[in-house]
Design a protein around this motif. Structure first.
Motif, PDB file in Angstrom:
ATOM      1  N   LEU B  90       0.982  -1.252  -0.108  1.00  0.00           N
ATOM      2  CA  LEU B  90      -0.208   0.124   0.067  1.00  0.00           C
ATOM      3  C   LEU B  90       0.829   1.151  -0.024  1.00  0.00           C
ATOM      4  O   LEU B  90       1.983   1.360   0.771  1.00  0.00           O
ATOM      5  CB  LEU B  90      -0.842   0.188   1.294  1.00  0.00           C
ATOM      6  N   CYS B  91       0.435   2.106  -0.788  1.00  0.00           N
ATOM      7  CA  CYS B  91       1.038   3.406  -0.823  1.00  0.00           C
ATOM      8  C   CYS B  91       0.187   4.509   0.043  1.00  0.00           C
ATOM      9  O   CYS B  91      -1.166   4.267  -0.293  1.00  0.00           O
ATOM     10  CB  CYS B  91       1.403   3.872  -2.292  1.00  0.00           C
ATOM     11  N   ALA B  92       0.636   5.540   0.487  1.00  0.00           N
ATOM     12  CA  ALA B  92      -0.208   6.559   1.386  1.00  0.00           C
ATOM     13  C   ALA B  92       0.468   7.919   0.997  1.00  0.00           C
ATOM     14  O   ALA B  92       1.751   7.915   0.962  1.00  0.00           O
ATOM     15  CB  ALA B  92      -0.678   6.183   2.528  1.00  0.00           C
ATOM     16  N   SER B  93      -0.233   8.856   1.297  1.00  0.00           N
ATOM     17  CA  SER B  93       0.265  10.276   1.420  1.00  0.00           C
ATOM     18  C   SER B  93      -0.543  11.001   2.449  1.00  0.00           C
ATOM     19  O   SER B  93      -1.786  10.599   2.728  1.00  0.00           O
ATOM     20  CB  SER B  93       0.076  10.911  -0.215  1.00  0.00           C
ATOM     21  N   SER B  94       0.244  12.208   2.776  1.00  0.00           N
ATOM     22  CA  SER B  94      -0.569  12.874   3.661  1.00  0.00           C
ATOM     23  C   SER B  94       0.307  14.350   3.730  1.00  0.00           C
ATOM     24  O   SER B  94       1.189  14.472   2.954  1.00  0.00           O
ATOM     25  CB  SER B  94      -0.203  12.360   5.224  1.00  0.00           C
ATOM     26  N   PHE B 105      -4.916   6.333   1.518  1.00  0.00           N
ATOM     27  CA  PHE B 105      -4.095   5.224   0.804  1.00  0.00           C
ATOM     28  C   PHE B 105      -4.592   4.877  -0.547  1.00  0.00           C
ATOM     29  O   PHE B 105      -5.949   5.308  -0.870  1.00  0.00           O
ATOM     30  CB  PHE B 105      -4.575   3.977   1.887  1.00  0.00           C
ATOM     31  N   GLY B 106      -3.659   4.377  -1.192  1.00  0.00           N
ATOM     32  CA  GLY B 106      -4.048   4.048  -2.461  1.00  0.00           C
ATOM     33  C   GLY B 106      -4.780   2.370  -2.451  1.00  0.00           C
ATOM     34  O   GLY B 106      -4.783   1.894  -1.251  1.00  0.00           O
ATOM     35  N   PRO B 107      -5.285   1.869  -3.563  1.00  0.00           N
ATOM     36  CA  PRO B 107      -5.810   0.550  -3.540  1.00  0.00           C
ATOM     37  C   PRO B 107      -5.027  -0.640  -3.359  1.00  0.00           C
ATOM     38  O   PRO B 107      -5.465  -1.598  -2.888  1.00  0.00           O
ATOM     39  CB  PRO B 107      -6.551   0.446  -4.815  1.00  0.00           C
ATOM     40  N   GLY B 108      -3.697  -0.287  -3.599  1.00  0.00           N
ATOM     41  CA  GLY B 108      -2.550  -1.499  -3.365  1.00  0.00           C
ATOM     42  C   GLY B 108      -2.472  -2.354  -4.399  1.00  0.00           C
ATOM     43  O   GLY B 108      -2.858  -2.378  -5.689  1.00  0.00           O
TER      44      GLY B 108
END
Lengths: 114, 114
Positions: B90-94, B105-108
């Motif tokens: 999983l990728c995420a950003s903030s 979060f992205g869908p993975g």
């Protein structure tokens, strides 16, 4: 260090039942608290959040109140639907960094039957 | 645009292959994250980038190599993986702020190592 404890699952309910998923935390300072939901085969979606004591987060019929005195952030919904079947993660962000490293609970699997 | 995208959705690779996972966001977030998630478990943090620089490496084996070419893109290069590396990535950003905002979060990418 920080930690999050969620109630053991799985939780199985009938449609229109009341839902409570307990979450308690240990953290220094004043963390932000989150509930994330993960539907089958998908990534995590933010369900709701609260950033200070007594804040109530709400979204899609779900609610959770930041209780500093009991260090809790329990998730509730008055009437669940089959489409609410998913894994629910309680999480907190704390610490001195500005990007909020997340600490997750173990997750609670919810299954709702028609 | 409030979406984090990840490609590919699924990836099958042998232990001698080299492959890359890609993540993109256009929300202007300056923190990006890679997580590894095993079935029915919470995500485990692998790497954090802030302002395109690696800020946190959670003792991840060197067969995983992250890269942040610009503020919108995050890659994870994979080489000589083991079957136990099979998982959802999983990728995420903030945002980078003291309010400790939520991570998106992205869908993975579901990775299978044969």
């Amino acid at each position: 260090g920080n930690s999050v404890t969620q109630m053991e699952g799985p939780v199985t309910l009938s449609e229109e039942a009341f839902l409570t998923i307990n979450c308690t935390y240990t953290a220094t300072g004043y963390p932000s608290l989150f509930w994330y939901v993960q539907y089958p085969g998908e990534g995590l979606q933010l369900l709701l959040k609260a950033t200070k004591a007594d804040d109530k987060g709400s979204n899609k019929g779900f609610e959770a109140t930041y209780r500093k005195e009991t260090t809790s952030f329990h998730l509730e919904k008055g009437s669940v639907q089959v489409s609410d079947s998913a894994v629910y993660f309680c999480a907190l962000a704390s610490g001195g960094t500005s990007y909020g490293k997340l600490t997750f609970g173990q997750g609670t699997i919810l299954t709702v039957h028609p | 645009d409030t979406e984090v995208t990840q490609t590919p959705k699924h990836l099958v690779m042998g232990m001698t292959n080299k492959k890359s996972l890609k993540c993109e966001q256009h929300m202007g977030h300056r923190a990006m994250y890679w997580y590894k998630q095993k079935a029915k478990k919470p995500p485990e943090l692998m790497f954090v980038y802030s302002y395109e620089k690696l800020s946190i490496n959670e003792s991840v084996p060197s067969r995983f190599s992250p890269e942040c070419p610009n503020s919108s893109l995050l890659n994870l290069h994979l080489h000589a993986l083991q079957p136990e590396d099979s998982a959802l990535y999983l990728c995420a950003s903030s945002q980078l702020d003291r309010k400790r905002g939520e991570q998106f979060f992205g869908p993975g990418t579901r990775l299978t190592v044969l």
